[in-house]
Design a protein around this motif. Sequence first.
Motif, PDB file in Angstrom:
ATOM      1  N   ASN A 313       0.858  -1.191   0.000  1.00  0.00           N
ATOM      2  CA  ASN A 313       0.000   0.000   0.000  1.00  0.00           C
ATOM      3  C   ASN A 313       0.894   1.241   0.000  1.00  0.00           C
ATOM      4  OD1 ASN A 313      -1.851   2.080   0.405  1.00  0.00           O
ATOM      5  ND2 ASN A 313      -3.169   0.802   1.679  1.00  0.00           N
ATOM      6  N   PRO A 314       1.049   1.899  -1.143  1.00  0.00           N
ATOM      7  CA  PRO A 314       1.996   3.017  -1.251  1.00  0.00           C
ATOM      8  C   PRO A 314       1.391   4.376  -0.951  1.00  0.00           C
ATOM      9  CG  PRO A 314       1.188   2.450  -3.423  1.00  0.00           C
ATOM     10  CD  PRO A 314       0.487   1.535  -2.451  1.00  0.00           C
ATOM     11  N   PHE A 315       0.227   4.417  -0.259  1.00  0.00           N
ATOM     12  CA  PHE A 315      -0.450   5.700  -0.074  1.00  0.00           C
ATOM     13  C   PHE A 315      -0.839   5.939   1.383  1.00  0.00           C
ATOM     14  CE2 PHE A 315      -1.277   4.662  -4.533  1.00  0.00           C
ATOM     15  CZ  PHE A 315      -0.912   5.846  -5.151  1.00  0.00           C
ATOM     16  N   HIS A 316      -0.827   7.213   1.753  1.00  0.00           N
ATOM     17  CA  HIS A 316      -1.418   7.708   2.998  1.00  0.00           C
ATOM     18  C   HIS A 316      -2.742   8.393   2.657  1.00  0.00           C
ATOM     19  CE1 HIS A 316       1.987   6.904   5.572  1.00  0.00           C
ATOM     20  NE2 HIS A 316       2.786   7.701   4.899  1.00  0.00           N
ATOM     21  N   PHE A 317      -3.564   8.583   3.685  1.00  0.00           N
ATOM     22  CA  PHE A 317      -4.782   9.382   3.546  1.00  0.00           C
ATOM     23  C   PHE A 317      -5.654   8.916   2.380  1.00  0.00           C
ATOM     24  CE2 PHE A 317      -4.300  13.804   5.735  1.00  0.00           C
ATOM     25  CZ  PHE A 317      -4.403  13.178   6.954  1.00  0.00           C
ATOM     26  N   LEU A 318      -5.795   7.592   2.210  1.00  0.00           N
ATOM     27  CA  LEU A 318      -6.658   7.031   1.169  1.00  0.00           C
ATOM     28  C   LEU A 318      -6.264   7.507  -0.232  1.00  0.00           C
ATOM     29  CD1 LEU A 318     -10.101   7.406   2.972  1.00  0.00           C
ATOM     30  CD2 LEU A 318      -8.679   5.376   2.838  1.00  0.00           C
ATOM     31  N   GLY A 319      -4.973   7.749  -0.454  1.00  0.00           N
ATOM     32  CA  GLY A 319      -4.506   8.098  -1.785  1.00  0.00           C
ATOM     33  C   GLY A 319      -4.111   9.542  -1.972  1.00  0.00           C
ATOM     34  N   PHE A 320      -4.277  10.382  -0.948  1.00  0.00           N
ATOM     35  CA  PHE A 320      -3.925  11.794  -1.100  1.00  0.00           C
ATOM     36  C   PHE A 320      -2.425  12.037  -1.026  1.00  0.00           C
ATOM     37  CE2 PHE A 320      -8.426  12.375   0.038  1.00  0.00           C
ATOM     38  CZ  PHE A 320      -8.792  13.270  -0.946  1.00  0.00           C
ATOM     39  N   PHE A 321      -1.698  11.173  -0.300  1.00  0.00           N
ATOM     40  CA  PHE A 321      -0.260  11.322  -0.149  1.00  0.00           C
ATOM     41  C   PHE A 321       0.434   9.987  -0.417  1.00  0.00           C
ATOM     42  CE2 PHE A 321      -2.060  14.468   2.794  1.00  0.00           C
ATOM     43  CZ  PHE A 321      -1.433  15.628   2.360  1.00  0.00           C
ATOM     44  N   SER A 322       1.637  10.077  -0.958  1.00  0.00           N
ATOM     45  CA  SER A 322       2.459   8.888  -1.104  1.00  0.00           C
ATOM     46  C   SER A 322       2.995   8.476   0.264  1.00  0.00           C
ATOM     47  CB  SER A 322       3.630   9.162  -2.047  1.00  0.00           C
ATOM     48  OG  SER A 322       4.628   8.183  -1.910  1.00  0.00           O
ATOM     49  N   SER A 323       3.099   7.162   0.498  1.00  0.00           N
ATOM     50  CA  SER A 323       3.609   6.698   1.790  1.00  0.00           C
ATOM     51  C   SER A 323       5.130   6.627   1.816  1.00  0.00           C
ATOM     52  CB  SER A 323       3.031   5.309   2.117  1.00  0.00           C
ATOM     53  OG  SER A 323       3.466   4.361   1.171  1.00  0.00           O
ATOM     54  N   VAL A 324       5.793   7.006   0.711  1.00  0.00           N
ATOM     55  CA  VAL A 324       7.255   6.990   0.643  1.00  0.00           C
ATOM     56  C   VAL A 324       7.769   8.423   0.769  1.00  0.00           C
ATOM     57  CG1 VAL A 324       9.270   6.318  -0.699  1.00  0.00           C
ATOM     58  CG2 VAL A 324       7.179   4.959  -0.843  1.00  0.00           C
ATOM     59  N   ASN A 325       8.660   8.636   1.715  1.00  0.00           N
ATOM     60  CA  ASN A 325       9.227   9.957   1.951  1.00  0.00           C
ATOM     61  C   ASN A 325       9.982  10.429   0.709  1.00  0.00           C
ATOM     62  OD1 ASN A 325      10.718  12.204   2.827  1.00  0.00           O
ATOM     63  ND2 ASN A 325      10.949  11.366   4.888  1.00  0.00           N
ATOM     64  N   PRO A 326       9.566  11.522   0.064  1.00  0.00           N
ATOM     65  CA  PRO A 326      10.234  11.962  -1.170  1.00  0.00           C
ATOM     66  C   PRO A 326      11.690  12.383  -0.957  1.00  0.00           C
ATOM     67  CG  PRO A 326       8.675  13.618  -0.402  1.00  0.00           C
ATOM     68  CD  PRO A 326       8.449  12.407   0.442  1.00  0.00           C
ATOM     69  N   TYR A 327      12.043  12.821   0.253  1.00  0.00           N
ATOM     70  CA  TYR A 327      13.431  13.231   0.518  1.00  0.00           C
ATOM     71  C   TYR A 327      14.387  12.036   0.538  1.00  0.00           C
ATOM     72  CZ  TYR A 327      11.765  17.893   1.786  1.00  0.00           C
ATOM     73  OH  TYR A 327      11.198  19.138   1.758  1.00  0.00           O
ATOM     74  N   SER A 328      13.866  10.834   0.743  1.00  0.00           N
ATOM     75  CA  SER A 328      14.732   9.653   0.827  1.00  0.00           C
ATOM     76  C   SER A 328      14.950   8.989  -0.523  1.00  0.00           C
ATOM     77  CB  SER A 328      14.128   8.630   1.796  1.00  0.00           C
ATOM     78  OG  SER A 328      12.898   8.120   1.293  1.00  0.00           O
ATOM     79  N   LEU A 329      14.257   9.449  -1.571  1.00  0.00           N
ATOM     80  CA  LEU A 329      14.328   8.781  -2.866  1.00  0.00           C
ATOM     81  C   LEU A 329      15.496   9.281  -3.708  1.00  0.00           C
ATOM     82  CD1 LEU A 329      10.569   8.601  -3.922  1.00  0.00           C
ATOM     83  CD2 LEU A 329      12.019   6.729  -3.124  1.00  0.00           C
TER      84      LEU A 329
END
Length: 732
Positions: A313-329
Amino acid sequence: MKKALSIFLFLFQIVVFSQTKKDSITISFENETISQSLKKLEEKQAVSFYYDEKWLEAEKKTITEDFKNAPLETILSALFSNTSLNYFIDNNKIILTQNRIVYDYFVDNYFKTNTKSGENTTIQNKNDISNFDNDIIYIGKQKRGNSSSKHTISGFIKNIETDEPIKNVKIKVYNRNIETTTDDSGFYSLEVPTGTHIIVVETINAKGNNKKIYISENGTLDFNISQKTIGIKEIVITNKIQAKIKTSVVGATSIDLENMKNVPVLLGEQDVFKIATIMPGIKTTGEGSSGLNVRGGNADQNLILVDDISLYNPFHFLGFFSSVNPYSLKSVTIYKGSIPVEYGGRLSSVIDLKTKKPVNTKLSGEGGIGPVTSNLFVNVPVVKNKSAVIAGFRATYSDWILKSLKDEQLKKSSASFYDFFTKYSHEINKNNTIQASLYYSDDKFKITSDSLFNYNNRLLGINWEHKFSSKMSSQLLLNNSDYKYGVDYSNKIDNKLSFKSGFNINETNLQLKFENKLNNKFTVNYGLATKLYKINPGFLNPKEASSLIVPIDLINEKALESSVYLKTEAKLTDKLLINIGGRYTTFNYLGANTQRIYESGLPKNDATLLETKQYKNNEVIQQYGGFEPRISARYMLTSTLSTKIGYDKTYQYIHLLSTNTTQTPTDIWKLSDINVKPQIGEQFSIGLYKNLNEIYEISLEGYTKKSKNILDYKTGANIVLSNKIETELLQG
């Protein structure tokens, strides 16, 4: 006269005796270093050696050999074989040199100049010592003769600050028509004549790229370059234009993460999946949902990987946010077609997210504060030039915002999430690196005052990278992914109606990968993997012992999926590049479990039930498998125009069950078994790619897909906590 003749004969005997003594040496060496051997020779013979002690310290060679009446040159050649040392004999003085040969005569063509147009340099061959320079790098050991030979120089180009490889960098030999570019791992290889050369690395945003070499054998030369910071005023999502038209992959898209930081996004939060949906062939399953449709495929047909670990499940808030921290990518690559042979298990796409590699040279960090979330990322060296750790944390304060609103219904609701990521990297030596990572995300939301929904992801992984040589490397990966959700219902009127329910899927993966660059034209990738699935399909437990609710605990599922793959990429000509490979997968659905057997060819229901079978723990209940060919090719029509074709076939043994039109956190995953067959997909892709002034690209891609055993649901299907789920499904 007789007296003069006697003196002459006496002197002649002395000379002959001395020459014989010098050229006929009997000596033994027993596991002795070069330094010990030279001292032994000095004691045995009336000779003296002259050298730099550092040269001998660098040589780890030991010698065990007996010499009987051997010439001095034979003994010295044996001592210095497979080392960087050469020697020059001047009577009883022996002068050692490193790599170079000392000449007591002018070599051929020493004063001859090259008369070719546009060049005003001295001819360089292996005997040329006219341009001796203290800053020169010697590659190989100089030998006499064969001055027309060529040698291969290879190595890696890396960022000196991050130690990460730099791809698509041009490297050339100055004043010669010899050049190449680095591949995805930063590797390059050049064939150059023997002699002195200047190797130049050309890249716009880097400096310190020239090295002067003298090459006399095959060898390696690595570059660690410092990249300058270049300001960016506008956002461009690019597929690395020049590289894209030259690869054989059809339908691959990369997201520029640095430029993504400046893209306007919802509530100030960067999101790679939102960016992905503006690309051709990718769309969201709907607002407030947590799925993507790629080239018409279902949401469960996308394999989402974080450092090769499945993320369910790659999402937070039912799809409003990605569950992967963008600063770590570090990078995001989406394969919509020509799926690489090392990936399998999904029909539509692979979304490959790679996190940053910890930098062991300096402390750094970044963060951000938004209207709903805050984000912090740090890089901390542990042992300088050896190990480092990165960590990222993100959380929302939406609960505090909801509580401050005036609407009473909103005050009673709840919505919050956080995620944490850390990665440790330790460089054992230049050929071995170990990395370990941990990721955890958690979501809680309550729309009504009586039900609390909770779901979380947990990823664990360890990765060992080993380099056998500059051309061959391997990776050993062991990782685990765990996803679960739960519902906590509290009936404030009658607590006997309160309950807890949930679902859990756990996946453990072991993978071994090899890459072998045979030469500039052929690369071979191969490997094997095995994956263990464990699923708890669902449970429901009342909170009160006296509750009227009947507890439900569905039978756990277990399966083992294994695969082996092989791929060859061949540059047949400057225009034609082909990529041919395949993988073979096997899937074993395992006990302990109970399976219902129905009449063949008829709808599955109680009326067509033949029997119910019980299976023991780890007993193979059902086995599936098949060969998955992966073929692609690229042909350069001009230097800026290429066409590509690709074909791939995949098997998918795990299915997402949902009666909603969009994916939600409370959907369940189901393994293939006796009654549910694996999905099979085939895709043929073709594309045309045009590079315009190395700034813009125009591309046209087309594809056709064929799918088999796709799941659908009967009218009014009830898949929640069903112990005979196959009766609610349709497949075709």
